[in-house]
Design an enzyme around this catalytic site. Structure first.
Site, PDB file in Angstrom:
ATOM      1  N   LYS A 125       0.828  -1.212   0.000  1.00 35.41           N
ATOM      2  CA  LYS A 125       0.000   0.000   0.000  1.00 35.41           C
ATOM      3  C   LYS A 125       0.866   1.267   0.000  1.00 35.41           C
ATOM      4  CE  LYS A 125      -1.958  -1.168   3.948  1.00 35.41           C
ATOM      5  NZ  LYS A 125      -1.248  -2.441   4.238  1.00 35.41           N
ATOM      6  N   ARG A 135      -9.677   0.636   8.871  1.00 39.38           N
ATOM      7  CA  ARG A 135      -9.235  -0.717   9.229  1.00 39.38           C
ATOM      8  C   ARG A 135     -10.295  -1.474  10.011  1.00 39.38           C
ATOM      9  NH1 ARG A 135      -3.373   0.270   8.897  1.00 39.38           N
ATOM     10  NH2 ARG A 135      -2.219  -1.598   9.394  1.00 39.38           N
ATOM     11  N   ARG A 166      11.796  -5.019   5.005  1.00 39.27           N
ATOM     12  CA  ARG A 166      11.463  -3.605   4.719  1.00 39.27           C
ATOM     13  C   ARG A 166      12.365  -2.648   5.482  1.00 39.27           C
ATOM     14  NH1 ARG A 166       5.336  -1.759   5.260  1.00 39.27           N
ATOM     15  NH2 ARG A 166       5.408  -2.915   7.214  1.00 39.27           N
ATOM     16  N   ARG A 171      11.091  -0.628  11.203  1.00 36.28           N
ATOM     17  CA  ARG A 171      10.010  -0.575  12.170  1.00 36.28           C
ATOM     18  C   ARG A 171      10.139  -1.692  13.197  1.00 36.28           C
ATOM     19  NH1 ARG A 171       4.749  -0.131   8.481  1.00 36.28           N
ATOM     20  NH2 ARG A 171       3.934  -1.277  10.263  1.00 36.28           N
ATOM     21  N   ARG A 207      -0.610  -8.895  13.797  1.00 34.91           N
ATOM     22  CA  ARG A 207      -1.097  -7.938  12.787  1.00 34.91           C
ATOM     23  C   ARG A 207      -2.001  -8.639  11.777  1.00 34.91           C
ATOM     24  NH1 ARG A 207       4.517  -5.481  10.995  1.00 34.91           N
ATOM     25  NH2 ARG A 207       3.284  -4.277   9.494  1.00 34.91           N
TER      26      ARG A 207
END
Ligand code: ADP
Ligand code: ADP
Ligand code: ZN
Length: 216
Positions: free
Chosen positions: A13, A88, A127, A161, A172
């Site tokens: 996203k 969400r 990431r 992160r 998550r």
């Protein structure tokens, strides 16, 4: 043009929203980025959100709706926005409907990005982000051109992160399945849901999104 990018953690996203913002000029509204900025600044919101985010759970609807409401009423959002990470939950989706109606904004497309769970974990674990300009990278799928140097701004500082690990990813994903996935039928019933192949390479995903936006 006002759109929502909807997909699990690591679906791509942020990557696609960043590219759309650069090319099309509509604003990326990433609630995750806003919350991380609040945590870094030590604001009241940041203090409330920090531990919840580290556990991989969702921050309360009340805080999130307030955050987005303030943001989309600002003048730079008038020409359009990409919601990345919001809504969400069903409560957030309903609150968004109300905000859009009150501000005379319409919702053009909700783009679903579907990716296998195994691929998602590999994506989040690899990431990293430029600490200076925020450009997103991946160790394997989108490395910097010169090792250790940001392609965009030349910075040599990067961040990762805290929640981007395999363990937190389980929480998550559970939150996504239980609370966010029900938004797919919600938007499908309204005829605004479009699907792109999130497993494809980044450029191909982008091409598919542009095709949706062009109404093809
Ligand atoms: P991802 O890369 O998993 O899509 P984000 O950067 O969008 O993650 O969000 C990181 C964390 O911030 C989430 O796990 C959650 O704790 C919090 N968060 C972000 N957006 C929302 C939201 N709309 N509602 C509740 N919590 C949110
Ligand atoms: P999200 O915002 O949905 O959590 P990101 O856009 O941050 O996801 O993407 C997660 C990671 O996967 C990033 O490191 C990014 O570079 C990488 N990535 C994004 N899209 C793809 C893709 N289509 N194929 C492979 N890797 C991708
Ligand atoms: Zn940079």
């Amino acid at each position: 043009m006002n759109i929502i990018l909807l997909g699990p953690p690591g679906a791509g996203k942020g990557t696609q929203a960043q590219k759309l913002q650069n090319d099309v000029g509509i604003i990326q509204l990433s609630t995750g980025d806003m919350l991380r900025a609040a945590v870094a600044s030590g604001s009241d919101l940041g203090k409330k959100a920090k531990a919840v985010m580290e556990r991989g759970e969702l921050v309360s609807d009340e805080l999130m709706v307030g955050l987005i409401k303030d943001r989309i009423s600002q003048p730079d959002c008038a020409k359009g926005f990409i919601l990345d990470g919001f809504p969400r939950t069903e409560a957030q989706a309903k609150a968004l409907d109300k905000m859009l109606e009150e501000g005379s904004h319409q919702l053009d497309d909700v783009i679903e990005m579907e990716v296998d769970e195994k691929a998602l974990t590999e994506r989040v674990v690899g990431r990293f982000t430029c600490a200076k300009c925020g450009t997103g990278y991946h160790e394997k799928f989108k490395p910097t051109k010169v090792s250790g140097v940001c392609d965009v701004c030349g910075s040599t500082e990067f961040s990762r992160r805290k929640d981007d690990n395999a363990e937190t990813m389980k929480t998550r994903m559970a939150a996504y399945r239980a609370q966010t996935e029900p938004l797919l039928p919600y938007y499908r019933a309204r005829g605004v849901l479009k699907k792109v192949d999130g497993m494809a390479a980044m450029d191909e995903v982008y091409r598919q999104i542009r095709a949706v936006l062009a109404g093809t």
